[in-house]
Design a protein around this motif. Structure first.
Motif, PDB file in Angstrom:
ATOM      1  N   SER A  50      -3.281  11.477 -13.558  1.00 58.20           N
ATOM      2  CA  SER A  50      -4.281  10.407 -13.416  1.00 58.20           C
ATOM      3  C   SER A  50      -5.313  10.885 -12.401  1.00 58.20           C
ATOM      4  O   SER A  50      -5.033  10.953 -11.213  1.00 58.20           O
ATOM      5  N   SER A  51      -6.501  11.206 -12.879  1.00 57.47           N
ATOM      6  CA  SER A  51      -7.500  11.857 -12.031  1.00 57.47           C
ATOM      7  C   SER A  51      -8.285  10.862 -11.185  1.00 57.47           C
ATOM      8  O   SER A  51      -8.177   9.651 -11.353  1.00 57.47           O
ATOM      9  N   GLY A  52      -9.096  11.404 -10.283  1.00 61.90           N
ATOM     10  CA  GLY A  52      -9.831  10.578  -9.331  1.00 61.90           C
ATOM     11  C   GLY A  52     -11.191  10.127  -9.830  1.00 61.90           C
ATOM     12  O   GLY A  52     -11.618  10.481 -10.940  1.00 61.90           O
ATOM     13  N   GLY A 127      -1.103  11.911  -9.523  1.00 60.66           N
ATOM     14  CA  GLY A 127      -2.400  11.247  -9.425  1.00 60.66           C
ATOM     15  C   GLY A 127      -3.163  11.725  -8.212  1.00 60.66           C
ATOM     16  O   GLY A 127      -2.572  12.063  -7.183  1.00 60.66           O
ATOM     17  N   HIS A 128      -4.487  11.741  -8.349  1.00 59.49           N
ATOM     18  CA  HIS A 128      -5.336  12.132  -7.219  1.00 59.49           C
ATOM     19  C   HIS A 128      -6.304  11.016  -6.877  1.00 59.49           C
ATOM     20  O   HIS A 128      -6.952  10.455  -7.762  1.00 59.49           O
ATOM     21  N   GLY A 132      -4.450   8.038  -7.914  1.00 59.56           N
ATOM     22  CA  GLY A 132      -3.217   7.669  -7.230  1.00 59.56           C
ATOM     23  C   GLY A 132      -3.059   6.165  -7.122  1.00 59.56           C
ATOM     24  O   GLY A 132      -1.946   5.635  -7.217  1.00 59.56           O
ATOM     25  N   THR A 133      -4.172   5.468  -6.920  1.00 58.81           N
ATOM     26  CA  THR A 133      -4.138   4.000  -6.891  1.00 58.81           C
ATOM     27  C   THR A 133      -3.742   3.463  -8.254  1.00 58.81           C
ATOM     28  O   THR A 133      -2.875   2.584  -8.371  1.00 58.81           O
ATOM     29  N   ILE A 134      -4.389   3.980  -9.290  1.00 58.48           N
ATOM     30  CA  ILE A 134      -4.062   3.572 -10.661  1.00 58.48           C
ATOM     31  C   ILE A 134      -2.591   3.854 -10.950  1.00 58.48           C
ATOM     32  O   ILE A 134      -1.865   3.009 -11.478  1.00 58.48           O
ATOM     33  N   GLY A 135      -2.134   5.051 -10.577  1.00 59.56           N
ATOM     34  CA  GLY A 135      -0.758   5.435 -10.844  1.00 59.56           C
ATOM     35  C   GLY A 135       0.260   4.593 -10.100  1.00 59.56           C
ATOM     36  O   GLY A 135       1.299   4.216 -10.647  1.00 59.56           O
ATOM     37  N   THR A 136      -0.032   4.276  -8.856  1.00 58.31           N
ATOM     38  CA  THR A 136       0.881   3.460  -8.051  1.00 58.31           C
ATOM     39  C   THR A 136       1.028   2.067  -8.651  1.00 58.31           C
ATOM     40  O   THR A 136       2.147   1.534  -8.759  1.00 58.31           O
ATOM     41  N   LEU A 137      -0.092   1.466  -9.052  1.00 58.89           N
ATOM     42  CA  LEU A 137      -0.040   0.129  -9.634  1.00 58.89           C
ATOM     43  C   LEU A 137       0.579   0.157 -11.028  1.00 58.89           C
ATOM     44  O   LEU A 137       1.247  -0.801 -11.443  1.00 58.89           O
TER      45      LEU A 137
END
Length: 314
Positions: A50-52, A127-128, A132-137
């Motif tokens: 999941s990219s930034g 995720g970067h 990383g936010t998208i991935g965490t949620l």
């Protein structure tokens, strides 16, 4: 563990690898979501990337090459509004989203329709930054999908020039994407502009001149992936999502490793620290700016060794 070197970027081996990568699109609600993937001959373990913000999978060729060499199939999606995916605004340079949940829904569709049908035994998430936010949620909402996750410089908070409450209030005041103005186009954050390349000496992303130049070349050679500043609405959505991600990471039932860039000038490391516990570990990478995966070899190799060792444990 051996990884590619900044002295030999885009060499023949890497170019040959990329020729084996499949590039395609997922069509959804009149939106085209671009993605790329490559299946490893082993096929037992796979990583979803999941990219930034502002990124495209075209920026991830070297990382995908390195992870493939260690036995992983790779899947990566360009989030809507950026990369090779459909834009959400009339101005294609504006970084915009209607609701942060849309990113998570898109990632879920990608996983359900593209990744899971390939029947891998073990799935991992990398995720970067915004990714990383998208991935965490995503992991909060779909905890059964991945064995574990590694997030580099995750956006659990944004470095801001003034207090967060003031910035959010200002963005809300300036935001044209409101119910009162349903037909108005989104507007840039204060001072926002279309894409403008930044010379290496003024960049705050990496200390690797070679890797930075390669990324500039990617954006120069593929002008349709260029993206400028975010909109006010994106900023509001991102700030709220980052707050939620801290709690989601701290309460995750699946193991998370955060690769914290100690010299990060983009995201707030103190916000990442608030999520740290036994389930959400932090590995602090010295001499490392925000772009962990395009840093100089020493910091990048440290990060990749940590990533692979962590995934192998789960």
């Amino acid at each position: 563990m051996l990884f590619s070197s900044e002295d030999q970027l885009n060499n023949d081996e890497q170019q040959g690898f990329w020729q084996s990568v499949t590039q395609s699109t997922l069509e959804k609600d009149n939106v085209s979501l671009a993605y790329a993937y490559i299946k490893h001959a082993d096929n037992s373990k796979a990583i979803v990337i999941s990219s930034g913000r502002v990124e495209s999978y075209l920026k991830y060729k070297e990382l995908m090459f390195d992870l493939y060499q260690h036995g992983y199939s790779l899947y990566i999606i360009d989030h809507r509004g950026q990369g090779l995916s459909s834009r959400m605004t009339d101005n294609p340079h504006q970084g915009h989203i209607d609701n942060f949940q849309t990113y998570i829904d898109d990632l879920n569709d990608f996983i359900e329709k593209v990744v899971k049908p390939k029947s891998h035994k073990d799935l991992y998430l990398v995720g970067h930054s915004m990714g990383g936010t998208i991935g965490t949620l995503y992991m909060e909402q779909f905890p059964a999908t991945f064995n574990a996750a590694v997030f580099s410089a995750p956006m659990y908070g944004i470095k801001l020039p003034f207090k967060k409450t003031f910035i959010r209030s200002l963005a809300s005041l300036l935001d044209t994407c409101t119910d009162k103005q349903p037909n108005k186009q989104p507007n840039y954050v204060l001072g926002g502009t279309d894409y403008e390349p930044v010379e290496f000496t003024k960049n705050h992303l990496t200390s690797s001149k070679a890797r930075y130049q390669q990324i500039l070349d990617v954006f120069q050679q593929n002008p349709h992936i260029q993206l400028g500043s975010p909109t006010n609405h994106w900023l509001i959505e991102a700030m709220d999502a980052a707050d939620r991600a801290i709690k989601a990471a701290a309460l995750s039932i699946k193991p998370i490793m955060v690769l914290q860039a100690m010299d990060d000038a983009i995201v707030d490391n103190a916000a990442q620290n608030r999520a740290e516990n036994e389930r959400c570990q932090i590995r602090r990478i010295n001499n490392c700016q925000h772009e962990v995966f395009i840093e100089a070899d020493e910091a990048r190799n440290h990060a990749l060794r940590t990533l692979i060792t962590f995934l192998e444990q789960h």
